[in-house]
Design an enzyme around this catalytic site. Structure first.
Site, mmCIF file in Angstrom:
data_model
loop_
_atom_site.group_PDB
_atom_site.id
_atom_site.type_symbol
_atom_site.label_atom_id
_atom_site.label_comp_id
_atom_site.label_asym_id
_atom_site.label_seq_id
_atom_site.Cartn_x
_atom_site.Cartn_y
_atom_site.Cartn_z
ATOM 1 C CB ALA A 230 -49.006 -43.430 30.722
ATOM 2 C CG ASN A 231 -45.891 -42.751 26.158
ATOM 3 O OD1 ASN A 231 -45.445 -41.606 26.269
ATOM 4 N ND2 ASN A 231 -46.946 -43.044 25.403
ATOM 5 N NE ARG A 232 -39.483 -44.658 31.233
ATOM 6 C CZ ARG A 232 -39.634 -44.885 32.531
ATOM 7 N NH1 ARG A 232 -39.891 -43.887 33.337
ATOM 8 N NH2 ARG A 232 -39.522 -46.109 33.012
ATOM 9 C CB ALA A 296 -45.376 -40.896 22.786
#
Ligand code: C5P
Length: 428
Positions: A230-232, A296
């Site tokens: 995942a990402n932030r 994102a």
């Protein structure tokens, strides 16, 4: 039917009431009141609509009559109240086809799960469903039900079908339910929110009649049943853009990855997890006038998701994760051969070479604009409430000051409205 004779909210020096002006003045509303506890709010809704100069005729379903009486509804509308498909007097005076046709807008409030199921499937077994089926006018639905009913796959299917049929939604909102101790998504929008949504139907916003697709949040790419890549991304910027476009009257489809934010009001939200699901939801939402790809999206996913949790092997090293590239949603929309939106906007979250990368993306992905932002940890943009962006188009680069994400959203939506209103030759 004549326009409303109800007094306006303003007063004049000679004591006569000023005629109400505004998007709802003289618009004939057919209000369908479904059977739910929120029906009591529809009495206030009638008053609010009439204050704005909109004559209201109301239909009460059988179930609605358990919550509010025909007498109170009829007294408030001053136009009678309709309850029975086979009421010969009403049929003689008005008739269900005329009732449906002599309206500029149908509002269903509360829109129960049952009423939505009927409308989604074209059923017509009572006056309310028959009039809705016989109407070729815009229909605005204000759903109200228990959160479990709202989340039921059948309701989710019906809502998706109604949205695809061009029906508009306002709410539901999150909050406490009438059932003691229960809370969640399912409260009917407040009367003034419904009035605002009705005003937008009649051009109350610069994006009225436009469809805008927005992606938001991260994607989660599963490694095994418990782990994912995942990402932030928090989704704050994308959700703010969806809310701002809805506030300008657009029909907004927000395709959101996993976030902890509530769904913005008046926006149709598709919840997805992976990039491939996001791609599917976005392409299913086409055609649209504009697409704003804020998500994102994970660039890579694990080639073969493990069906069982990967185990540490004593003495063994870490597993090798074989990654493959995800589909590029922005590029797919930007280069769509048949359903490319008139305006395609991408984001470029970069930590280095911001402008060169943004310009490259503009070309590579067939976008009209790239909103470039620096997401280096020191900026606090990821997860924060503020953003400093540059709008990169083929016409040049604009530097925007540091702004709250809500304000970036409003400015971007204003620019989108400008661009869609301009002749195509002025684009990009
Ligand atoms: O290539 P990069 O991920 O930096 O591009 C960012 C832009 O492309 C964003 O608008 C993002 O939403 C979009 N994107 C996409 N699908 C991907 C990767 C990025 O839509 N697989």
């Amino acid at each position: 039917m004549s326009a409303a004779s109800t007094p306006g909210t303003g007063s004049r020096a000679d004591g006569a009431a000023a005629a109400p002006a505004g998007p709802l003045a003289g618009r004939r509303i057919l209000l369908v009141i479904g059977g739910g506890i929120a029906a009591y709010k529809s009495l206030d809704l009638i008053r609010r609509l009439k204050e704005r100069g909109a004559p209201v005729r109301a239909i009460l379903t059988n179930a609605a009559q358990a919550f509010v009486t025909p007498l109170s509804v009829g007294t408030l509308t001053g136009e009678g109240v309709f309850t029975d498909l086979f009421d010969l007097t009403a049929e003689h005076d008005v008739g269900h086809i005329r009732l449906a046709r002599e309206a500029d807008l149908a509002i269903v409030a509360p829109a129960t799960a049952d009423l939505m199921a009927k409308l989604a499937n074209g059923l017509a077994d009572d006056l309310a469903s028959t009039c809705l089926l016989a109407s070729d006018r815009p229909v605005l639905l204000a759903p109200a039900m228990n959160p479990t009913m709202w989340a039921n796959p059948a309701t989710v299917r019906n809502v998706a079908r109604l949205a695809a049929d061009g029906r508009r939604f306002v709410g539901p909102n999150a909050g406490p339910m009438a059932e003691r101790g229960e809370a969640g998504l399912g409260r009917m929008a407040e009367p003034l929110e419904i009035v605002a949504a009705a005003e937008r139907v009649f051009g109350g916003g610069r994006l009225a009649g436009r469809t805008v697709i927005v992606t938001s949040g991260p994607t989660h790419e599963p490694i095994d049943p418990v782990r994912y890549i995942a990402n932030r991304s928090s989704g704050k910027q994308g959700h703010a853009i969806a809310a701002a476009a809805a506030a300008e009257g657009a029909r907004v489809i927000l395709v959101s990855g996993p976030v902890t934010l509530p769904d913005p009001p008046g926006v149709l939200v598709r919840h997805v997890e992976t990039a491939r699901e996001m791609m599917e939801a976005v392409t299913a939402a086409l055609p649209a006038d504009a697409a704003v790809m804020t998500a994102a999206v994970a660039d890579w996913r694990v080639a073969a998701e493990q069906a069982h949790k990967l185990k540490k092997q004593p003495g063994g090293g870490p597993p090798a994760l074989d990654l493959v590239e995800n589909p590029d949603i922005l590029a797919t929309v930007g280069r769509h051969p048949t359903a490319r939106p008139a305006l395609v906007v991408g984001f470029a979250a970069e930590t280095d070479d911001l402008l060169a990368n943004a310009r490259g993306k503009l070309e590579r992905k067939g976008a009209d604009w790239i909103v470039a932002n620096d997401v280096s940890p020191a900026t606090g943009v990821m997860g924060g409430d503020r953003n400093t962006v540059r709008l990169v188009s083929r016409a040049g680069i604009e530097d925007w000051p540091e702004l709250p994400k809500d304000e970036v959203a409003r400015r971007l939506v204003a620019r989108i409205a400008d661009a869609l209103a301009a002749p195509p030759s002025q684009e990009g």
